[in-house]
Structure formats: structure tokens, C-alpha cells
Design a protein around this motif. Structure first.
Motif, mmCIF file in Angstrom:
data_model
loop_
_atom_site.group_PDB
_atom_site.id
_atom_site.type_symbol
_atom_site.label_atom_id
_atom_site.label_comp_id
_atom_site.label_asym_id
_atom_site.label_seq_id
_atom_site.Cartn_x
_atom_site.Cartn_y
_atom_site.Cartn_z
ATOM 1 N N CYS A 56 3.623 10.357 -7.430
ATOM 2 C CA CYS A 56 4.212 10.589 -8.547
ATOM 3 C C CYS A 56 4.454 10.582 -9.981
ATOM 4 N N GLU A 57 2.944 10.364 -9.830
ATOM 5 C CA GLU A 57 1.855 10.263 -11.293
ATOM 6 C C GLU A 57 2.009 11.422 -11.436
ATOM 7 N N SER A 81 0.633 -1.016 -0.388
ATOM 8 C CA SER A 81 0.093 0.302 0.595
ATOM 9 C C SER A 81 0.726 1.817 -0.223
ATOM 10 N N ILE A 82 2.123 1.046 0.847
ATOM 11 C CA ILE A 82 2.926 2.591 0.609
ATOM 12 C C ILE A 82 3.740 2.416 -1.045
ATOM 13 N N LYS A 83 3.827 1.305 -1.519
ATOM 14 C CA LYS A 83 4.365 1.234 -2.824
ATOM 15 C C LYS A 83 3.078 1.674 -3.586
ATOM 16 N N ASP A 84 1.823 1.669 -3.675
ATOM 17 C CA ASP A 84 0.875 2.160 -4.501
ATOM 18 C C ASP A 84 1.096 4.200 -4.304
ATOM 19 N N ALA A 85 0.928 4.249 -2.309
ATOM 20 C CA ALA A 85 0.606 5.408 -2.775
ATOM 21 C C ALA A 85 1.939 5.987 -3.567
ATOM 22 N N VAL A 86 2.630 5.975 -2.823
ATOM 23 C CA VAL A 86 4.193 6.429 -3.287
ATOM 24 C C VAL A 86 4.230 6.674 -5.198
ATOM 25 N N TYR A 142 12.741 14.873 -2.302
ATOM 26 C CA TYR A 142 12.196 15.493 -0.623
ATOM 27 C C TYR A 142 13.860 14.908 0.206
ATOM 28 N N LEU A 143 14.026 16.911 1.020
ATOM 29 C CA LEU A 143 15.788 15.901 1.651
ATOM 30 C C LEU A 143 16.852 15.483 0.830
ATOM 31 N N GLY A 144 17.294 16.080 -0.689
ATOM 32 C CA GLY A 144 18.239 15.023 -1.489
ATOM 33 C C GLY A 144 18.047 14.229 -2.363
ATOM 34 N N ALA A 145 16.737 13.602 -1.888
ATOM 35 C CA ALA A 145 16.116 12.149 -2.978
ATOM 36 C C ALA A 145 15.865 12.953 -3.729
ATOM 37 N N VAL A 146 15.880 12.266 -5.188
ATOM 38 C CA VAL A 146 14.946 11.580 -5.981
ATOM 39 C C VAL A 146 14.243 10.570 -6.308
ATOM 40 N N ILE A 147 13.030 10.618 -6.595
ATOM 41 C CA ILE A 147 12.011 9.269 -6.610
ATOM 42 C C ILE A 147 11.671 9.369 -7.875
ATOM 43 N N GLN A 148 11.750 8.383 -8.256
ATOM 44 C CA GLN A 148 11.593 8.284 -10.113
ATOM 45 C C GLN A 148 10.767 6.878 -10.072
ATOM 46 N N LYS A 197 5.691 11.911 -16.221
ATOM 47 C CA LYS A 197 7.018 10.976 -16.603
ATOM 48 C C LYS A 197 8.019 12.221 -16.163
ATOM 49 N N GLY A 198 8.529 13.523 -17.032
ATOM 50 C CA GLY A 198 8.900 14.412 -17.514
ATOM 51 C C GLY A 198 10.360 14.319 -15.557
#
Length: 159
Positions: free
Chosen positions: A66-67, A57-62, A77-83, A71-72
Motif C-alpha cells: 500500500c505504501e 508477515s501478511i500485514k507487513d506485506a500489505v 481489488y474486486l470492489g474492496a478499498v485497502i487503506q 498517501k492519497g
């Protein structure tokens, strides 16, 4: 010696993560924190984090969040890039109907089983032994396998 670990901020880079870990290590080595208290607490935190990060459920929420960015772009957050990306790509070769591949897989199974049986036998050796290869007539000296291990510790929690 204190048995409390205090995290007053979340590191925002790999360098800061390493620095925080080294700070905890120094506190244990310097005797400020009991080593058993520290590893039990860290292991507990690790278990909590792993359970959280593996939750579907966490994976799905993230992914859903992100969607929203398209796409581009990737939210950070705090220096992290989420893709969003495809991971764990696997191929099912059983549907290929390839007799060569199927034969090789069977041969591999047979060889793997033969290796396991031979390893089981070699583990029983306590001293060197002379043997003859019945297929070739070759006489050779067998030695017990070298055994390696590492001393460590384990932590388990009650249910």
C-alpha cells in the motif's frame, strides 16, 4: 445430498457476499448439502482465513504494498478499498501521576471485587429469601438471579 461446497468466484461487494451466504444457507435448508458437513467446512475455511489475516508477515506485506501508492491513493481489488490506518489506539493513564485517577481506579477494583462476591452469593440462591441490610436496617426480599442460555453447537479440530 452432497457434502461438497463449491466456491467458483469471489464476491466483490457486501451484497454479493450476503447473496453467496444465502445461497449456501438455502442449499443446507433445502437438503442439498448436509448441515454438519457444511458447518464443519465453513468453520475450517473460517479458521484458515483468520490465521491468514492475523499473520504479521501478511500485514507487513500489505502495508508495504500500500505504501507504494502514496498517501492519497488506496489500491483496490474486486470492489474492496485497502487503506493504511492506525487502529487499536490505547492510552496508558498510569504515567499521568494523577492521584485522583489512581484513587478512583483502586475504588473501582474494590467495588468490582465486592460485586463479584455478591454475584457469587446470589448464584447460590435457589428460592426467595428475606434479608436485612446491616448498614441501613432495610428489610428486603432476595430472589435467585434469572439464568439465560442459548442452545448452540461448537466445532473443534484435532491438532
Amino acid at each position: 445430498m452432497s457434502n461438497k461446497l463449491i466456491i467458483n468466484r469471489i464476491p466483490s461487494s457486501k451484497t454479493e457476499q450476503k447473496e453467496m451466504a444465502n445461497d449456501f444457507i438455502s442449499k443446507v435448508i433445502d437438503g442439498d448439502i448436509n448441515p454438519i458437513d457444511a458447518v464443519v467446512q465453513m468453520k475450517s475455511i473460517s479458521e484458515i482465513i483468520n490465521t491468514f489475516l492475523k499473520d504479521e508477515s501478511i500485514k507487513d506485506a500489505v502495508i508495504q504494498e500500500c505504501e507504494k501508492y502514496g498517501k492519497g491513493e488506496s489500491p483496490g481489488y474486486l470492489g474492496a478499498v485497502i487503506q493504511i490506518k492506525e487502529t487499536g489506539v490505547k492510552y496508558d493513564f498510569s504515567v499521568c501521576n494523577d492521584p485522583v485517577y489512581e484513587r478512583l481506579v483502586e475504588e473501582r477494583k474494590i467495588i468490582d471485587e465486592q460485586c463479584k462476591e455478591r454475584e457469587k452469593y446470589l448464584k447460590t440462591l435457589s428460592k426467595s429469601k428475606t434479608e436485612i441490610d446491616e448498614d441501613t436496617g432495610y428489610i428486603f426480599q432476595l430472589f435467585p438471579p434469572a439464568k439465560q442460555s442459548t442452545t448452540s453447537y461448537s466445532i473443534t479440530f484435532k491438532k
